[in-house]
Design an enzyme around this catalytic site. Structure first.
Site, PDB file in Angstrom:
ATOM      1  N   ASP A 135       0.869  -1.183   0.166  1.00  0.00           N
ATOM      2  CA  ASP A 135      -0.118   0.034   0.051  1.00  0.00           C
ATOM      3  C   ASP A 135       0.841   1.082   0.096  1.00  0.00           C
ATOM      4  OD1 ASP A 135       0.845  -0.884   2.565  1.00  0.00           O
ATOM      5  OD2 ASP A 135      -0.532   0.308   3.519  1.00  0.00           O
TER       6      ASP A 135
ATOM      7  N   ASP B 261       7.447   3.943   2.638  1.00  0.00           N
ATOM      8  CA  ASP B 261       7.581   5.193   3.366  1.00  0.00           C
ATOM      9  C   ASP B 261       9.298   5.135   3.608  1.00  0.00           C
ATOM     10  OD1 ASP B 261       7.667   6.873   5.663  1.00  0.00           O
ATOM     11  OD2 ASP B 261       5.446   6.634   5.996  1.00  0.00           O
TER      12      ASP B 261
ATOM     13  N   LYS C  63       6.415   7.620  -0.811  1.00  0.00           N
ATOM     14  CA  LYS C  63       6.388   8.771  -0.184  1.00  0.00           C
ATOM     15  C   LYS C  63       8.050   8.972  -0.113  1.00  0.00           C
ATOM     16  CE  LYS C  63       3.334   9.427   3.844  1.00  0.00           C
ATOM     17  NZ  LYS C  63       3.335   9.463   5.373  1.00  0.00           N
TER      18      LYS C  63
END
Ligand code: PRP
Length: 179
Positions: A97, A100, A128
């Site tokens: 999903d 990071d 990100k």
């Protein structure tokens, strides 16, 4: 009740996932793909992606935790539940999903590569890059997002909001669930 604003709408997400599925259908024409979903966050994405695949698909899941109930990565990764099937000789697509810090995948990818898949690639709905601590080779990203705390479409805040059909930004009240 936390205040949540829409960052990426359900429509935008579903359209982008169709494009990601089209790319997989072209890349793996004539082959079977073995989707591996990393629980729990990837479940909404992997289901939507799988629905648009026209190549034969098998699926498996594993659970890897590094966040536990904190809002930032602890850097310590552990396998909570391993795969149920072998990946030897399979065309594995790892479905996430969000990437990071990169800690989870930089731990997991070498483990899976050592199990002898025919090929392995990584697709993620969200990315990100500003938060990256460890480099991870991502084959396809749905959306590059800024460093905001996002929820929905599988992503949680203290285990809530995974069921939101869109990606939202939650305004976290200071002191709450902080580590
Ligand atoms: C989230 C997400 C990724 C990981 C990415 O999982 O699903 O697996 O964090 O972060 P990283 O790049 O900083 O390692 P989490 O541990 O929150 O579990 P969950 O999917 O069950 O929410």
């Amino acid at each position: 009740m936390d205040k949540i604003s829409v960052l990426i709408s359900q429509e935008e997400i579903e359209l982008r996932i169709c494009e990601m599925a089209d790319r997989i259908n072209r890349t793996y024409e004539g082959k079977t793909v073995h989707l591996i979903g990393i629980l729990k966050g990837s479940v909404f994405f992997i289901c939507e992606l799988a629905k648009h695949l026209t190549v034969p698909v098998t699926m498996d899941f594993m659970s890897v935790s590094s966040y536990e109930n904190a809002t930032t990565s602890s850097g310590r990764v552990r396998i909570v539940m391993d795969l149920s099937d072998t990946i030897q000789g399979k065309n594995v697509i790892l479905v996430e999903d969000i990437i990071d810090s990169g800690n989870t995948l930089s731990y997991l990818l070498p483990i899976l590569e050592s199990r002898g898949p025919a090929s392995i690639e990584l697709v993620t709905l969200l990315n990100k890059p500003d938060r990256r601590e460890q480099e991870v080779a991502v084959n396809d990203t749905g959306f590059v997002i800024p460093d905001a705390f996002v929820v929905g479409y599988g992503l949680d805040y203290a285990q809530k909001y995974r069921n939101l059909p869109y990606i939202g930004v939650v305004e976290i009240e200071k002191g709450e669930n902080d580590e």
